[in-house]
Design a protein around this motif. Structure first.
Motif, short mmCIF file in Angstrom:
data_model
loop_
_atom_site.label_atom_id
_atom_site.label_comp_id
_atom_site.label_asym_id
_atom_site.label_seq_id
_atom_site.Cartn_x
_atom_site.Cartn_y
_atom_site.Cartn_z
N ILE A 220 5.71 -11.38 13.76
CA ILE A 220 5.68 -10.14 14.55
C ILE A 220 4.55 -9.23 14.06
O ILE A 220 3.90 -9.52 13.05
N ASP A 221 4.36 -8.13 14.78
CA ASP A 221 3.46 -7.04 14.40
C ASP A 221 2.01 -7.50 14.19
O ASP A 221 1.46 -7.42 13.09
N PHE A 222 1.39 -7.92 15.29
CA PHE A 222 0.01 -8.40 15.25
C PHE A 222 -1.00 -7.25 15.35
O PHE A 222 -2.08 -7.42 15.91
N LEU B 78 -0.96 -10.35 7.83
CA LEU B 78 0.23 -11.19 7.66
C LEU B 78 0.78 -11.08 6.24
O LEU B 78 0.05 -11.24 5.27
N HIS B 79 2.03 -10.72 6.17
CA HIS B 79 2.76 -10.77 4.89
C HIS B 79 4.20 -11.13 5.22
O HIS B 79 4.58 -11.20 6.40
N LEU B 80 5.00 -11.40 4.20
CA LEU B 80 6.33 -11.95 4.46
C LEU B 80 7.23 -10.97 5.22
O LEU B 80 8.17 -11.39 5.89
N GLY B 81 6.91 -9.67 5.16
CA GLY B 81 7.67 -8.68 5.92
C GLY B 81 7.41 -8.78 7.43
O GLY B 81 8.12 -8.19 8.23
N ASP C 285 -10.20 -10.22 -1.32
CA ASP C 285 -10.39 -9.14 -0.34
C ASP C 285 -9.04 -8.49 0.01
O ASP C 285 -8.93 -7.27 0.11
N LYS C 286 -8.03 -9.33 0.18
CA LYS C 286 -6.69 -8.82 0.52
C LYS C 286 -6.13 -7.99 -0.64
O LYS C 286 -5.54 -6.92 -0.44
N ALA C 287 -6.31 -8.51 -1.87
CA ALA C 287 -5.78 -7.79 -3.03
C ALA C 287 -6.49 -6.43 -3.16
O ALA C 287 -5.85 -5.42 -3.51
N LEU C 288 -7.80 -6.38 -2.85
CA LEU C 288 -8.52 -5.11 -2.92
C LEU C 288 -8.04 -4.15 -1.83
O LEU C 288 -7.91 -2.95 -2.05
N TYR C 289 -7.74 -4.69 -0.64
CA TYR C 289 -7.16 -3.87 0.43
C TYR C 289 -5.83 -3.29 -0.05
O TYR C 289 -5.53 -2.10 0.14
N GLU C 290 -5.02 -4.16 -0.69
CA GLU C 290 -3.71 -3.72 -1.16
C GLU C 290 -3.83 -2.60 -2.20
O GLU C 290 -3.00 -1.68 -2.23
N HIS D 261 -0.20 4.90 -0.25
CA HIS D 261 1.17 4.95 0.27
C HIS D 261 2.26 4.75 -0.78
O HIS D 261 3.34 5.27 -0.63
N ARG D 262 1.99 3.87 -1.78
CA ARG D 262 3.08 3.57 -2.72
C ARG D 262 2.50 3.43 -4.14
O ARG D 262 2.44 2.32 -4.69
N PRO D 263 2.08 4.56 -4.73
CA PRO D 263 1.41 4.47 -6.04
C PRO D 263 2.21 3.67 -7.08
O PRO D 263 1.63 3.03 -7.95
N ALA E 268 -4.50 -16.13 3.31
CA ALA E 268 -4.56 -15.32 2.09
C ALA E 268 -3.43 -14.29 2.07
O ALA E 268 -2.84 -14.02 1.02
N GLY E 269 -3.09 -13.73 3.24
CA GLY E 269 -2.04 -12.72 3.32
C GLY E 269 -0.71 -13.28 2.82
O GLY E 269 0.02 -12.62 2.08
N VAL E 270 -0.41 -14.51 3.21
CA VAL E 270 0.86 -15.11 2.78
C VAL E 270 0.81 -15.44 1.27
O VAL E 270 1.79 -15.20 0.55
N LEU E 271 -0.32 -15.96 0.82
CA LEU E 271 -0.43 -16.28 -0.62
C LEU E 271 -0.22 -15.01 -1.45
O LEU E 271 0.50 -15.01 -2.46
N ARG E 272 -0.83 -13.90 -0.99
CA ARG E 272 -0.68 -12.64 -1.72
C ARG E 272 0.78 -12.17 -1.67
O ARG E 272 1.30 -11.64 -2.64
N SER E 273 1.42 -12.37 -0.53
CA SER E 273 2.77 -11.88 -0.38
C SER E 273 3.73 -12.63 -1.31
O SER E 273 4.66 -12.03 -1.87
O1 LIG Z 1 3.91 -3.77 7.44
P1 LIG Z 1 2.64 -3.01 7.64
O2 LIG Z 1 1.84 -3.47 8.83
O3 LIG Z 1 2.82 -1.52 7.66
O4 LIG Z 1 1.71 -3.42 6.38
C1 LIG Z 1 1.36 -2.53 5.36
O5 LIG Z 1 2.47 -2.33 4.50
C2 LIG Z 1 2.91 -3.49 3.72
C3 LIG Z 1 4.03 -3.03 2.81
O6 LIG Z 1 5.16 -2.75 3.57
C4 LIG Z 1 1.75 -4.03 2.88
O7 LIG Z 1 2.18 -5.23 2.25
C5 LIG Z 1 2.13 -5.29 0.85
O8 LIG Z 1 3.46 -5.19 0.33
C6 LIG Z 1 4.34 -6.25 0.73
C7 LIG Z 1 5.66 -6.02 0.05
O9 LIG Z 1 6.23 -4.81 0.48
C8 LIG Z 1 3.77 -7.62 0.33
O10 LIG Z 1 4.61 -8.65 0.82
C9 LIG Z 1 2.37 -7.79 0.90
O11 LIG Z 1 1.79 -9.00 0.43
C10 LIG Z 1 1.50 -6.64 0.46
O12 LIG Z 1 0.21 -6.75 1.07
C11 LIG Z 1 0.58 -4.37 3.80
O13 LIG Z 1 -0.50 -4.85 3.01
C12 LIG Z 1 0.18 -3.11 4.57
O14 LIG Z 1 -0.88 -3.38 5.47
#
Ligand SMILES: O=P(O)(O)O[C@H]1O[C@H](CO)[C@@H](O[C@H]2O[C@H](CO)[C@@H](O)[C@H](O)[C@H]2O)[C@H](O)[C@H]1O
Ligand SMILES: Nc1ncnc2c1ncn2[C@@H]1O[C@H](COP(=O)(O)OP(=O)(O)O)[C@@H](O)[C@H]1O
Length: 471
Positions: free
Chosen positions: A357-359, A341-344, A438-443, A450-452, A381-386
């Motif tokens: 969406i996108d579960f 979960l993130h704001l996107g 954990d989420k920040a480490l995943y990111e 994907h996005r250096p 945590a996903g939303v807090l990070r976002s």
């Molecule tokens: O949308 P997806 O399921 O493809 O998720 C992946 O890509 C996301 C980026 O588009 C990524 O999210 C990270 O970037 C976001 C801003 O673009 C931010 O809001 C999120 O907090 C951050 O984690 C996501 O982690 C990745 O799985």
């Protein structure tokens, strides 16, 4: 009925797709030339008998991990007007003559038949035998969706997508608009997007799009030991006029507008979704074994992040400390969750509010893990990070604007909203911190791949988090 000719093709389908696939947005090995083998295929009939429709499963072995791709194609005897961007290539067919081959989601004949398949109105045909139904490729209409949409027009969604989505406007009187997601990489087993959204749709949740149906598919295993079964297409209600929470939040943060009321509403929505998922799908009490397994997986993820971004190794002891605290904490029961979960992934829908969406879960996790129960704190945590990503992004795009206080207010309001409906995540403080870390480490790993250019954002978050943790 699909008639399959015993023909010679030049170039053949593998050659044609190999030359095209490397340039597609959904191709995982960006920049690499695919090394393809054809595993399987199935067909749909064009009622007019003019267009060949074939979905091929290809194995790509160009990278370290083999990937199975779903490639639906249409074969035409004349160019399809307006579909130049979707031309995969041209071939000579020894029986039918010159053929124009298209990326099928752009071909209206494929879209119409695919939607009929989803709704169980037509059967899928075998790929290599004439007039034979493929019994493993089956449409599964969702029981709560009443209409059988007839396609009036369709278009492919453009954007940063890992799959291909087609937006369908139905003929008047045949229901609401639909979005059909054609999964590009295939894995055997259930697709969590279909299971979770389908379960929520079955209980008429307003917080996810309604489900229209899906297609269960099959493809030969690379070792020839039979077919793998999986889910290959998902159709759901298309929410017109929606924007996403990421865009809403970015604008408000940059303009100094208070996001707290919307963040509080999002907290309430997430808690309601968690409640509904816990009712509809299995839950598991977090006993010692389960907790050890979950903290073990967090440790593996942290080791991966440290090996990929060596600068993080300086924080290894502090990260270990956070995870040790998680091991000793009191865990809420585990259940099915959104998982990424993130704001996107949150749509702002006119007259409806937030819709999730996108579960599918985090793309870097194996499917078995994404289909498992997990802690609801992962989504929190996903939303807090976002929200933190919004703050970091505004700092880059609007030098001189400090969105830090905006972000802290939004995070607090989000947690307050969640606590209005469910258990306050702050009562699990140490565990929440572990999930945020954990989420920040995943990111960190995600961005490195994907996005250096974004890597500094989660790296700074890891540093800030370990600094704040009590010893
Ligand atoms: O949308 P997806 O399921 O493809 O998720 C992946 O890509 C996301 C980026 O588009 C990524 O999210 C990270 O970037 C976001 C801003 O673009 C931010 O809001 C999120 O907090 C951050 O984690 C996501 O982690 C990745 O799985
Ligand atoms: N039901 C829907 N209604 C409206 N737009 C949608 C819907 N589902 C997805 N979208 C749009 O499509 C984009 C990609 O969808 P998503 O499910 O994240 O696909 P992918 O798995 O390919 O990343 C979303 O960001 C959103 O803009």
């Amino acid at each position: 009925m699909a008639t399959i000719h015993d023909a010679v093709l030049h170039p053949d389908k593998v050659e044609l797709v190999t030359a095209w696939m490397g340039g597609q947005r959904w191709y995982v090995g960006a920049g690499r030339r695919p090394r393809l083998t054809r595993l399987d295929s199935w067909r749909l009939d064009d009622p007019a008998g003019e267009v060949g429709i074939e979905t091929i499963a290809f194995l790509d072995e160009s990278g370290t991990t083999p990937v199975v791709y779903q490639v639906p194609l249409t074969y035409r005897g004349a160019p399809l007007e307006g579909a130049e961007v979707a031309l995969v290539g041209e071939m000579e067919h020894s029986v039918l003559g010159h053929r124009w081959v298209y990326d099928a989601p752009h071909d209206p004949v494929y879209v119409a038949q695919l939607l009929r398949l989803v709704r169980g109105q037509v059967a899928a045909q075998a790929g290599s035998v004439s007039d034979t139904v493929d019994p493993d490729v089956v449409g599964a209409p969702h029981p709560a969706w009443q209409d059988d949409p007839v396609v009036a027009t369709s278009r492919v969604l453009v954007g940063e997508q890992s799959n291909t989505s087609i937006i369908v406007t139905p003929e008047p009187g045949t229901g609401a608009p639909v979005i059909i997601k054609v999964f590009r990489t295939l894995s055997p087993g259930e697709n969590p997007d279909i299971t979770l959204q389908g379960a929520l749709a079955a209980s008429h949740s307003p917080f996810v799009p309604a489900s229209v149906g899906h297609v269960a598919g099959a493809w030969q295993r690379p070792d020839g030991s039979g077919r793998d079964l999986g889910q290959v297409v998902f159709a759901q209600e298309y929410l017109e006029g929606a924007t996403d929470a990421w865009r809403v939040a970015l604008r408000q943060a940059a303009e100094g507008e208070d996001f707290s009321p919307r963040a509080r509403e999002l907290g309430r929505v997430l808690a309601r979704v968690h409640e509904d998922l816990a009712r509809a799908l299995p839950c598991v009490p977090a006993d010692r074994d389960v907790v050890e397994q979950h903290v073990g997986s967090m440790r593996r993820r942290s080791a991966r992040a440290m090996s990929e971004v060596p600068a993080l190794a300086a924080h290894q002891a502090a990260v270990e400390h956070v995870l040790d605290r998680a091991l000793e904490a009191d865990w809420p029961a585990l259940q099915r969750i959104h998982g990424d979960l993130h704001l996107g992934q949150v749509l702002d829908v006119p007259d409806r509010g937030w819709v999730l969406i996108d579960f599918e879960g985090e793309p870097l996790r194996p499917l078995a893990e994404r289909n498992d129960v997990d802690s609801p704190l992962r989504d929190v945590a996903g939303v807090l990070r976002s929200i933190d990503y919004v703050v970091g992004t505004v700092a880059r795009t609007h030098p001189g604007v400090d969105a830090g206080p905006w972000g802290r207010a939004a995070q607090t309001a989000f947690l307050d909203g969640y606590a209005e409906v469910g258990t306050d995540p702050r009562t699990h403080g140490a565990l929440l911190t572990a999930h945020v870390l954990d989420k920040a480490l995943y990111e960190v790993v995600y961005e490195a791949h994907h996005r250096p250019g974004w890597l500094a954002l989660p790296t700074a978050a890891v540093e800030a988090l370990v600094r704040e943790v009590p010893s």
